[in-house]
Design a protein around this motif. Structure first.
Motif, PDB file in Angstrom:
ATOM      1  N   GLN A 132       0.797  -1.227   0.065  1.00 45.07           N
ATOM      2  CA  GLN A 132       0.026   0.015  -0.008  1.00 45.07           C
ATOM      3  C   GLN A 132       1.138   1.269   0.020  1.00 45.07           C
ATOM      4  N   ILE A 133       1.971   1.190   0.754  1.00 44.69           N
ATOM      5  CA  ILE A 133       2.826   2.261   0.596  1.00 44.69           C
ATOM      6  C   ILE A 133       3.530   2.431  -0.523  1.00 44.69           C
ATOM      7  N   MET A 134       3.741   1.190  -1.394  1.00 44.72           N
ATOM      8  CA  MET A 134       4.339   1.548  -2.659  1.00 44.72           C
ATOM      9  C   MET A 134       3.179   2.086  -3.610  1.00 44.72           C
ATOM     10  N   ALA A 135       2.100   1.833  -3.523  1.00 48.00           N
ATOM     11  CA  ALA A 135       0.859   2.393  -4.601  1.00 48.00           C
ATOM     12  C   ALA A 135       1.059   4.023  -4.077  1.00 48.00           C
ATOM     13  N   VAL A 136       0.999   4.257  -2.894  1.00 45.81           N
ATOM     14  CA  VAL A 136       0.944   5.931  -2.430  1.00 45.81           C
ATOM     15  C   VAL A 136       2.144   6.381  -3.054  1.00 45.81           C
ATOM     16  N   LEU A 137       3.492   5.762  -2.987  1.00 44.89           N
ATOM     17  CA  LEU A 137       4.496   6.455  -3.545  1.00 44.89           C
ATOM     18  C   LEU A 137       4.454   6.469  -5.215  1.00 44.89           C
ATOM     19  N   GLU A 138       4.051   5.427  -5.841  1.00 39.97           N
ATOM     20  CA  GLU A 138       3.800   5.347  -7.117  1.00 39.97           C
ATOM     21  C   GLU A 138       2.918   6.233  -7.694  1.00 39.97           C
ATOM     22  N   LYS A 139       1.624   6.625  -6.900  1.00 43.24           N
ATOM     23  CA  LYS A 139       0.652   7.392  -7.379  1.00 43.24           C
ATOM     24  C   LYS A 139       1.029   9.004  -7.266  1.00 43.24           C
ATOM     25  N   ASN A 140       1.846   9.117  -5.979  1.00 46.50           N
ATOM     26  CA  ASN A 140       2.290  10.649  -6.102  1.00 46.50           C
ATOM     27  C   ASN A 140       3.460  11.155  -6.869  1.00 46.50           C
ATOM     28  N   LEU A 141       4.336   9.783  -7.295  1.00 50.31           N
ATOM     29  CA  LEU A 141       5.540  10.372  -7.829  1.00 50.31           C
ATOM     30  C   LEU A 141       5.253  10.181  -9.502  1.00 50.31           C
ATOM     31  N   GLY A 142       4.222   9.515  -9.763  1.00 53.30           N
ATOM     32  CA  GLY A 142       4.026   9.212 -11.161  1.00 53.30           C
ATOM     33  C   GLY A 142       4.944   8.283 -11.685  1.00 53.30           C
ATOM     34  N   ILE A 143       5.702   7.404 -11.054  1.00 59.47           N
ATOM     35  CA  ILE A 143       6.567   6.467 -11.743  1.00 59.47           C
ATOM     36  C   ILE A 143       6.470   5.116 -11.130  1.00 59.47           C
ATOM     37  N   ARG A 144       6.959   4.177 -11.620  1.00 61.40           N
ATOM     38  CA  ARG A 144       7.009   2.744 -10.929  1.00 61.40           C
ATOM     39  C   ARG A 144       8.354   2.601 -10.436  1.00 61.40           C
ATOM     40  N   ALA A 145       8.304   1.401  -9.629  1.00 65.14           N
ATOM     41  CA  ALA A 145       9.613   0.940  -8.912  1.00 65.14           C
ATOM     42  C   ALA A 145      10.826   0.923  -9.956  1.00 65.14           C
ATOM     43  N   GLY A 146      12.041   1.415  -9.915  1.00 64.61           N
ATOM     44  CA  GLY A 146      13.042   1.432 -10.844  1.00 64.61           C
ATOM     45  C   GLY A 146      13.170   2.417 -11.669  1.00 64.61           C
ATOM     46  N   GLU A 147      12.095   3.454 -11.677  1.00 64.27           N
ATOM     47  CA  GLU A 147      12.093   4.468 -12.667  1.00 64.27           C
ATOM     48  C   GLU A 147      12.572   5.906 -11.771  1.00 64.27           C
ATOM     49  N   THR A 148      12.650   6.834 -12.405  1.00 64.67           N
ATOM     50  CA  THR A 148      13.363   8.198 -11.989  1.00 64.67           C
ATOM     51  C   THR A 148      12.253   9.323 -12.398  1.00 64.67           C
ATOM     52  N   THR A 149      11.760  10.257 -11.597  1.00 68.89           N
ATOM     53  CA  THR A 149      10.825  11.179 -12.151  1.00 68.89           C
ATOM     54  C   THR A 149      11.434  12.103 -13.058  1.00 68.89           C
ATOM     55  N   SER A 150      10.740  12.705 -13.896  1.00 65.17           N
ATOM     56  CA  SER A 150      11.146  13.520 -15.063  1.00 65.17           C
ATOM     57  C   SER A 150      11.893  14.707 -14.602  1.00 65.17           C
ATOM     58  N   ASP A 151      11.540  15.227 -13.562  1.00 60.28           N
ATOM     59  CA  ASP A 151      12.295  16.272 -12.878  1.00 60.28           C
ATOM     60  C   ASP A 151      13.603  15.786 -12.386  1.00 60.28           C
ATOM     61  N   GLY A 152      13.874  14.601 -12.310  1.00 57.09           N
ATOM     62  CA  GLY A 152      15.249  14.062 -11.896  1.00 57.09           C
ATOM     63  C   GLY A 152      15.286  14.003 -10.467  1.00 57.09           C
ATOM     64  N   LEU A 153      14.145  14.224  -9.613  1.00 55.89           N
ATOM     65  CA  LEU A 153      14.303  14.627  -8.192  1.00 55.89           C
ATOM     66  C   LEU A 153      14.164  13.111  -7.358  1.00 55.89           C
ATOM     67  N   PHE A 154      13.381  12.292  -7.986  1.00 50.34           N
ATOM     68  CA  PHE A 154      13.294  11.036  -7.224  1.00 50.34           C
ATOM     69  C   PHE A 154      13.312   9.758  -7.709  1.00 50.34           C
ATOM     70  N   THR A 155      14.054   8.859  -7.104  1.00 46.52           N
ATOM     71  CA  THR A 155      14.050   7.405  -8.003  1.00 46.52           C
ATOM     72  C   THR A 155      13.664   6.690  -6.898  1.00 46.52           C
ATOM     73  N   LEU A 156      12.577   5.632  -7.451  1.00 47.98           N
ATOM     74  CA  LEU A 156      12.132   4.771  -6.504  1.00 47.98           C
ATOM     75  C   LEU A 156      12.550   3.317  -6.724  1.00 47.98           C
ATOM     76  N   GLU A 157      12.926   2.655  -5.511  1.00 48.31           N
ATOM     77  CA  GLU A 157      13.519   1.419  -5.681  1.00 48.31           C
ATOM     78  C   GLU A 157      12.896   0.375  -4.596  1.00 48.31           C
TER      79      GLU A 157
END
Ligand code: FES
Length: 154
Positions: A87-112
């Motif tokens: 559920q935490i992953m779902a919140v992160l993915e929704k808020n950041l607009g990326i999936r695990a292993g990806e980086t936000t387009s503004d270069g601020l966050f990578t989710l692992e």
């Protein structure tokens, strides 16, 4: 600080290899190890390039690809999983607009995804760079992301 200046903070002995790689990665704006950094490290420690590349590729904490300024590592080992890390992953993915292993387009966050962070008594847990966050719920995750985005503006 240049690559050379970072490397020369350490004694030129082989057992400093991991420390040097950590320092180089931490100081790179995209949280990664460049070819130049690995080559200079090999030369400084009198190691072969292939052995230094091998170490950098072996450890999951190192990346040869550019990543975000903030690396979010969410624990998905059994205890955290039981306590709804998904559920935490779902919140992160929704808020950041990326999936695990990806980086936000503004270069601020990578989710692992991460193995156990050693915080099982206070699970679910994640790390953002070197900071640990425990007992996560949706609100805490939102607060952390807001805090990180504000830091960016400073
Ligand atoms: S299982 Fe997540 S911190 Fe140990």
């Amino acid at each position: 600080m240049s690559i050379e200046e970072i490397i020369k903070q350490f004694e030129p002995v082989q057992h400093n290899l991991l420390n040097i790689l950590h320092a180089l990665q931490d100081r790179h704006p995209q949280n990664c190890l460049t070819e130049q950094a690995l080559d200079e490290t090999a030369r400084y420690l009198k190691l072969t390039k292939s052995s230094v590349y091998g170490v950098a590729k072996y450890y999951t904490m190192f990346s040869l690809e550019p990543r975000g300024r903030y690396i979010i590592r969410l624990c998905v080992s059994p205890v955290c999983e039981l306590l709804k890390a998904n559920q935490i992953m779902a919140v992160l993915e929704k808020n950041l607009g990326i999936r695990a292993g990806e980086t936000t387009s503004d270069g601020l966050f990578t989710l692992e995804l991460s193995e156990c962070l050693g915080q099982c008594q206070e699970a679910p847990s994640m790390m953002v760079n070197n900071e640990v966050y425990n007992g996560l719920g949706e609100e805490e995750v939102q607060r952390v992301l807001v805090r990180m985005r504000r830091r960016k503006k400073k």
